[in-house]
Design an enzyme around this catalytic site. Structure first.
Site, PDB file in Angstrom:
ATOM      1  N   GLY A  23     -40.018  41.161 -49.297  1.00 56.83           N
ATOM      2  CA  GLY A  23     -40.582  40.064 -50.084  1.00 56.83           C
ATOM      3  C   GLY A  23     -39.630  39.599 -51.165  1.00 56.83           C
ATOM      4  N   SER A  56     -38.180  36.188 -51.328  1.00 58.39           N
ATOM      5  CA  SER A  56     -37.865  34.752 -51.322  1.00 58.39           C
ATOM      6  C   SER A  56     -38.145  34.091 -52.665  1.00 58.39           C
ATOM      7  CB  SER A  56     -38.666  34.032 -50.234  1.00 58.39           C
ATOM      8  OG  SER A  56     -40.047  34.137 -50.506  1.00 58.39           O
ATOM      9  N   SER A  84     -48.631  47.565 -59.969  1.00 58.89           N
ATOM     10  CA  SER A  84     -49.239  46.582 -60.871  1.00 58.89           C
ATOM     11  C   SER A  84     -49.886  47.347 -62.019  1.00 58.89           C
ATOM     12  CB  SER A  84     -50.312  45.793 -60.128  1.00 58.89           C
ATOM     13  OG  SER A  84     -51.142  45.118 -61.056  1.00 58.89           O
ATOM     14  N   TYR A 137     -57.285  44.683 -54.553  1.00 57.61           N
ATOM     15  CA  TYR A 137     -55.951  44.705 -55.162  1.00 57.61           C
ATOM     16  C   TYR A 137     -55.775  45.958 -56.029  1.00 57.61           C
ATOM     17  CZ  TYR A 137     -51.895  42.953 -57.835  1.00 57.61           C
ATOM     18  OH  TYR A 137     -50.664  42.800 -58.416  1.00 57.61           O
ATOM     19  N   ALA A 173     -57.450  48.737 -55.931  1.00 57.48           N
ATOM     20  CA  ALA A 173     -57.499  49.952 -55.106  1.00 57.48           C
ATOM     21  C   ALA A 173     -56.188  50.156 -54.350  1.00 57.48           C
ATOM     22  CB  ALA A 173     -58.660  49.863 -54.114  1.00 57.48           C
ATOM     23  N   ALA A 174     -55.692  49.097 -53.756  1.00 56.69           N
ATOM     24  CA  ALA A 174     -54.477  49.217 -52.942  1.00 56.69           C
ATOM     25  C   ALA A 174     -53.256  49.542 -53.807  1.00 56.69           C
ATOM     26  CB  ALA A 174     -54.245  47.924 -52.155  1.00 56.69           C
TER      27      ALA A 174
HETATM   28  N1  LIG Z   1     -46.101  38.509 -61.534  1.00 58.93           N
HETATM   29  C1  LIG Z   1     -46.768  39.477 -62.152  1.00 58.93           C
HETATM   30  O1  LIG Z   1     -47.041  39.417 -63.358  1.00 58.93           O
HETATM   31  C2  LIG Z   1     -47.203  40.709 -61.406  1.00 58.93           C
HETATM   32  C3  LIG Z   1     -48.129  41.555 -62.031  1.00 58.93           C
HETATM   33  C4  LIG Z   1     -48.512  42.712 -61.365  1.00 58.93           C
HETATM   34  C5  LIG Z   1     -47.979  43.010 -60.125  1.00 58.93           C
HETATM   35  N2  LIG Z   1     -47.094  42.163 -59.550  1.00 58.93           N
HETATM   36  C6  LIG Z   1     -46.586  42.549 -58.234  1.00 58.93           C
HETATM   37  O2  LIG Z   1     -45.213  42.258 -58.122  1.00 58.93           O
HETATM   38  C7  LIG Z   1     -44.901  41.889 -56.774  1.00 58.93           C
HETATM   39  C8  LIG Z   1     -44.201  40.541 -56.757  1.00 58.93           C
HETATM   40  O3  LIG Z   1     -45.013  39.604 -57.434  1.00 58.93           O
HETATM   41  P1  LIG Z   1     -44.563  38.093 -57.672  1.00 58.93           P
HETATM   42  O4  LIG Z   1     -45.303  37.636 -58.880  1.00 58.93           O
HETATM   43  O5  LIG Z   1     -43.088  37.941 -57.621  1.00 58.93           O
HETATM   44  O6  LIG Z   1     -45.241  37.431 -56.375  1.00 58.93           O
HETATM   45  P2  LIG Z   1     -44.852  36.119 -55.552  1.00 58.93           P
HETATM   46  O7  LIG Z   1     -44.236  35.106 -56.481  1.00 58.93           O
HETATM   47  O8  LIG Z   1     -46.072  35.723 -54.805  1.00 58.93           O
HETATM   48  O9  LIG Z   1     -43.741  36.650 -54.534  1.00 58.93           O
HETATM   49  C9  LIG Z   1     -44.103  37.501 -53.487  1.00 58.93           C
HETATM   50  C10 LIG Z   1     -42.955  37.623 -52.516  1.00 58.93           C
HETATM   51  O10 LIG Z   1     -43.368  38.410 -51.417  1.00 58.93           O
HETATM   52  C11 LIG Z   1     -43.173  37.670 -50.199  1.00 58.93           C
HETATM   53  N3  LIG Z   1     -44.247  38.024 -49.272  1.00 58.93           N
HETATM   54  C12 LIG Z   1     -45.572  37.908 -49.478  1.00 58.93           C
HETATM   55  N4  LIG Z   1     -46.236  38.385 -48.410  1.00 58.93           N
HETATM   56  C13 LIG Z   1     -45.291  38.811 -47.534  1.00 58.93           C
HETATM   57  C14 LIG Z   1     -45.326  39.421 -46.264  1.00 58.93           C
HETATM   58  N5  LIG Z   1     -46.498  39.690 -45.663  1.00 58.93           N
HETATM   59  N6  LIG Z   1     -44.164  39.729 -45.661  1.00 58.93           N
HETATM   60  C15 LIG Z   1     -42.979  39.491 -46.262  1.00 58.93           C
HETATM   61  N7  LIG Z   1     -42.875  38.912 -47.458  1.00 58.93           N
HETATM   62  C16 LIG Z   1     -44.021  38.572 -48.093  1.00 58.93           C
HETATM   63  C17 LIG Z   1     -43.195  36.230 -50.620  1.00 58.93           C
HETATM   64  O11 LIG Z   1     -42.419  35.466 -49.738  1.00 58.93           O
HETATM   65  P3  LIG Z   1     -43.015  34.369 -48.717  1.00 58.93           P
HETATM   66  O12 LIG Z   1     -44.285  33.849 -49.331  1.00 58.93           O
HETATM   67  O13 LIG Z   1     -41.915  33.392 -48.642  1.00 58.93           O
HETATM   68  O14 LIG Z   1     -43.239  35.108 -47.463  1.00 58.93           O
HETATM   69  C18 LIG Z   1     -42.503  36.303 -51.970  1.00 58.93           C
HETATM   70  O15 LIG Z   1     -41.107  36.348 -51.811  1.00 58.93           O
HETATM   71  C19 LIG Z   1     -46.228  41.888 -56.021  1.00 58.93           C
HETATM   72  O16 LIG Z   1     -46.375  43.122 -55.364  1.00 58.93           O
HETATM   73  C20 LIG Z   1     -47.257  41.756 -57.122  1.00 58.93           C
HETATM   74  O17 LIG Z   1     -48.509  42.327 -56.766  1.00 58.93           O
HETATM   75  C21 LIG Z   1     -46.708  41.017 -60.148  1.00 58.93           C
END
Ligand SMILES: NC(=O)c1ccc[n+]([C@@H]2O[C@H](COP(=O)([O-])OP(=O)(O)OC[C@H]3O[C@@H](n4cnc5c(N)ncnc54)[C@H](OP(=O)(O)O)[C@@H]3O)[C@@H](O)[C@H]2O)c1
Length: 257
Positions: free
Chosen positions: A16, A18, A149, A162, A164-165
Site C-alpha cells: 500500500g 501509492s 492505529s 477497524y 478489532a482488526a
Molecule cells: N492517516 C492517519 O491518521 C492514520 C491513523 C491511524 C492509522 N492509519 C493507518 O495507516 C495506514 C495508511 O493510512 P493512510 O492515511 O496513508 O491511508 P490512505 O491514504 O488511504 O492510503 C492507503 C494506501 O494503501 C493502499 N491500499 C489500500 N487497500 C489496498 C489493498 N487492498 N491492496 C494494496 N494496496 C491497498 C492504497 O492504494 P490504492 O488505493 O491505490 O490501492 C494507498 O496507497 C493504514 O493502515 C491506516 O489504517 C492512518
C-alpha cells in the site's frame, strides 16, 4: 562521522504505497538507499501519483518499483514476494501499511463488511508475513513493521471492525517475536494518529473540523507521512537491531493527552 540511516542493499516490500503514509515510507526508504517494491490496487484516481513517483525519487540513492496487487488476495501477495525473490534473491524488510476504515455504528456492520474490514486491516498483514517468513528465516534476517492505529489504545477510528482488526496486529506481532526473533526476524508496530493523508481528510472534510482536530493535539499540528516514515526507516535499519515487540505511537500526544 555523520550519523545516518543506511539501507543500501536492503530489499523492502511496502504494502500500500501509492499515497499517504505508504508513499511517504517508500520515499523515505529510498532516501536511505533501499530497493523498494510497493503495492497498490491500480485505482485510476491514484495513477497520477504513481506516475509522478519516478521523478520524486529521481536522484535518491534507492529505487522504488510499483506493482499492482490487491493485498486482500493472498495469492497476489505471494506472487509479489516470489517476484522480489526472483529479481533480488532476498527480502530484508516488510512494511504492512494497508488499512481502511468506514465510520458507522455496530448495528450497521454487516457480516460481509465485518469480514471485508478485518481482511483489509488484519489479514493483509498475515498474507504478506506468511509469504516472506521462510525467506527471512533462511537468511536469518528480517525486519517487519506493521502499521497499526491509535485505535489500539483508545478504540477510535470510528468502527468496531477497524479497532478489532488493528488490535489483532498486536497479537500477531507478539507471536512473531516469540517464535521468530531468534531466527533474526524482528517485528514492531507503528501506530499512526492524525496524520494528514487523504484517508484523514475523508473524515475531516472541512477547515472547521481540521482546526478542532488540531486543538486536540498537544504538539499543535497534524502529523505528516514523514513522521511515520522516519520511525519505520529507523526500525528497519541497523539502529533497530535490538528492538522488537514494540508498539510505537506517533500521534503528537493526542491519544493520551
Ligand atoms: N492517516 C492517519 O491518521 C492514520 C491513523 C491511524 C492509522 N492509519 C493507518 O495507516 C495506514 C495508511 O493510512 P493512510 O492515511 O496513508 O491511508 P490512505 O491514504 O488511504 O492510503 C492507503 C494506501 O494503501 C493502499 N491500499 C489500500 N487497500 C489496498 C489493498 N487492498 N491492496 C494494496 N494496496 C491497498 C492504497 O492504494 P490504492 O488505493 O491505490 O490501492 C494507498 O496507497 C493504514 O493502515 C491506516 O489504517 C492512518
Amino acid at each position: 562521522m555523520m550519523l545516518n540511516i543506511d539501507l543500501n542493499g536492503r530489499v523492502i516490500l511496502v504494502l500500500g504505497g501509492s499515497r499517504g503514509i505508504g508513499a511517504g515510507i517508500t520515499e523515505m526508504l529510498c532516501r536511505a538507499g533501499a530497493t523498494v517494491t510497493f503495492t497498490h490496487r491500480g485505482q485510476p484516481q491514484h495513477q497520477q501519483r504513481i506516475d509522478e513517483l519516478p521523478a520524486a525519487i529521481n536522484g535518491l540513492p534507492g529505487s522504488a518499483m510499483p506493482v499492482q496487487a490487491d493485498a486482500c488476495d493472498s495469492a497476489e501477495t505471494q506472487h509479489v514476494v516470489q517476484d522480489i525473490i526472483g529479481r533480488h534473491g532476498r527480502i530484508d524488510g516488510l512494511v504492512c501499511n494497508v488499512g481502511q476504515t468506514l465510520r458507522r455504528p455496530v448495528e450497521e456492520v454487516t457480516d460481509e463488511s465485518w469480514r471485508r474490514f478485518v481482511d483489509v486491516n488484519l489479514s493483509t498483514s498475515f498474507y504478506a508475513i506468511r509469504a516472506v517468513l521462510q525467506h527471512m528465516a533462511a537468511a536469518h534476517y528480517g525486519r517487519i513493521v506493521l502499521i497499526g492505529s491509535s485505535a489500539f489504545y483508545d478504540g477510535g477510528g470510528g468502527a468496531i471492525d477497524y479497532a478489532a482488526a488493528k488490535s489483532g496486529l498486536h497479537g500477531m506481532m507478539l507471536y512473531l517475536v516469540r517464535n521468530y526473533a531468534r531466527k533474526g526476524i524482528l517485528t514492531n508496530i507503528v501506530h499512526p494518529c492524525v496524520i494528514d493523508t487523504d484517508l484523514l481528510r475523508e473524515g475531516y472534510d472541512s477547515p472547521r473540523k481540521i482546526e478542532s482536530l488540531i486543538g486536540q493535539i498537544p504538539v499543535g499540528r497534524l502529523g505528516k507521512p514523514e513522521d511515520i516514515a522516519g520511525v519505520v526507516a529507523f526500525l528497519v535499519s541497523s539502529y533497530g537491531d535490538f528492538i522488537c515487540g514494540q508498539s510505537i505511537l506517533v500521534d503528537g500526544g493526542r491519544t493520551f493527552f
